[in-house]
Design an enzyme around this catalytic site. Sequence first.
Site, short mmCIF file in Angstrom:
data_model
loop_
_atom_site.label_atom_id
_atom_site.label_comp_id
_atom_site.label_asym_id
_atom_site.label_seq_id
_atom_site.Cartn_x
_atom_site.Cartn_y
_atom_site.Cartn_z
N HIS A 135 0.86 -1.19 0.00
CA HIS A 135 0.00 0.00 0.00
C HIS A 135 0.91 1.25 0.00
O HIS A 135 0.96 1.99 0.99
CB HIS A 135 -0.92 -0.03 1.22
CG HIS A 135 -2.11 0.86 1.13
ND1 HIS A 135 -2.40 1.65 0.03
CD2 HIS A 135 -3.11 1.12 2.03
CE1 HIS A 135 -3.51 2.33 0.27
NE2 HIS A 135 -3.96 2.04 1.46
N GLN A 138 -0.26 4.88 0.87
CA GLN A 138 -0.52 5.04 2.32
C GLN A 138 0.78 5.34 3.05
O GLN A 138 0.85 6.24 3.90
CB GLN A 138 -1.14 3.75 2.87
CG GLN A 138 -1.43 3.79 4.36
CD GLN A 138 -2.57 4.73 4.71
OE1 GLN A 138 -3.62 4.69 4.12
NE2 GLN A 138 -2.35 5.62 5.68
N ASP A 230 -2.93 -1.59 12.33
CA ASP A 230 -3.90 -1.71 11.24
C ASP A 230 -4.87 -2.82 11.63
O ASP A 230 -4.64 -3.53 12.62
CB ASP A 230 -3.13 -2.03 9.93
CG ASP A 230 -4.04 -2.10 8.69
OD1 ASP A 230 -5.20 -1.65 8.77
OD2 ASP A 230 -3.58 -2.61 7.65
N CYS A 271 -3.97 3.52 9.49
CA CYS A 271 -4.30 3.91 8.12
C CYS A 271 -5.79 4.13 7.92
O CYS A 271 -6.21 4.82 6.99
CB CYS A 271 -3.81 2.85 7.14
SG CYS A 271 -4.45 1.21 7.52
N ARG A 299 -3.31 11.70 2.73
CA ARG A 299 -3.44 10.82 1.55
C ARG A 299 -3.63 11.67 0.30
O ARG A 299 -3.07 11.40 -0.76
CB ARG A 299 -4.65 9.88 1.70
CG ARG A 299 -4.60 8.88 2.83
CD ARG A 299 -3.47 7.90 2.69
NE ARG A 299 -3.45 7.24 1.40
CZ ARG A 299 -4.32 6.29 0.99
NH1 ARG A 299 -5.23 5.83 1.83
NH2 ARG A 299 -4.23 5.76 -0.22
N1 CP Z 1 -6.39 3.81 4.23
C1 CP Z 1 -7.07 3.50 3.11
O1 CP Z 1 -6.53 3.04 2.12
O2 CP Z 1 -8.39 3.76 3.20
P1 CP Z 1 -9.49 3.33 2.12
O3 CP Z 1 -9.59 1.83 2.16
O4 CP Z 1 -10.75 4.00 2.61
O5 CP Z 1 -9.07 3.83 0.77
N1 NVA Z 2 -4.67 -3.84 5.58
C1 NVA Z 2 -5.92 -3.19 5.25
C2 NVA Z 2 -5.68 -1.79 4.82
C3 NVA Z 2 -6.92 -1.00 4.46
C4 NVA Z 2 -6.60 0.38 4.03
C5 NVA Z 2 -6.63 -3.99 4.17
O1 NVA Z 2 -5.99 -4.40 3.21
O2 NVA Z 2 -7.85 -4.18 4.29
#
Ligand code: CP
Ligand code: NVA
Length: 312
Positions: A135, A138, A230, A271, A299
């Site tokens: 990610h 992020q 997370d 996040c 973001r």
């Molecule tokens: N942190 C993040 O990626 O949030 P969303 O899943 O809402 O995009």
């Molecule tokens: N680790 C989480 C992050 C969400 C922004 C997921 O993948 O669901």
Amino acid sequence: MPTNVKGRSLLTLKDFTTEEIGYLLDLAIDLKQKKRMGISGKSLQGKNIALIFEKPSTRTRCAFTVACIDEGAHPEYLGKNDIQLGHKESVEDTARVLGRMFDGIQFRGFSQETVEKLAKYSGVPVWNGLTDLYHPTQALADLMTVKEKFGTCQNIRFVYIGDGRNNVANSLMIIAAKMGMDFVVIAPKSLWPTEQLLETCREFALYSGGKIEITEDINQMQGAHVVYTDVWCSMGEEDHSVERIKLLKPYQVNKELMMKAQNPDIIFMHCLPAVKGNEVTEEVFESKYSVVFDQAENRMHTIKAVMMATLV
Ligand code: CP
Ligand code: NVA
């Protein structure tokens, strides 16, 4: 040092140098100040941006959309039921079609291979808005937030606690290693990052002066500037929820855990979205230590910086 990331895709952050990441963070901080003053440019005027989402999103989708519109670009949302990607049409073919029409592509979905293929075959910059493995946008917003709070990322003791091998943890370890942080993963052994990624990041850290530690011991919180967590079950892993809650309960970020840092200036990061009562208590989430909504706002500024820097 001059940095030129024009035409590049953002897939994992592994191929971005310390200087290039520093440049993106500084650009984002500048864009945030400008937005506060009501100044927005037209640096993306005439650009068309495809936003592909196989998984749901609030922050990433809104950040790309607002960043595009602020700078004069046109964002086009393509949800999982809107296009044929990987079902009736191969990823390679969809990539080549989109590349003929769009100037840049954001992809959020399951497989890292898909985002890599989009980048390989579309011929335009592709930005990874989350896969099962990484990610990176992020991680950029998170480091921008650290820089705002502490003035630097260098030698910051950054503790990531919980599911130590998910997309967010992986990308944070990469960026922390590149930016000279003292990065600590506290997680049960079964949720440690892969040896391969650890080795790669330890090599990055050799150059940046950073450090990577990995432990099961929550007492390693001592001296932390940042504690980050997370969700315990990422999107697509919902079936694991019962076992994960049992396994990760001792790793919850609560008041007692925060006290272990013995640092009155510690910040709490997430996040989002958060499952309060699991990975973090409501008390910590709502406390003065929490900077989660600064991260969410950042973001947008970092994604804007990435698009401005990479679009040709
Ligand atoms: N942190 C993040 O990626 O949030 P969303 O899943 O809402 O995009
Ligand atoms: N680790 C989480 C992050 C969400 C922004 C997921 O993948 O669901």
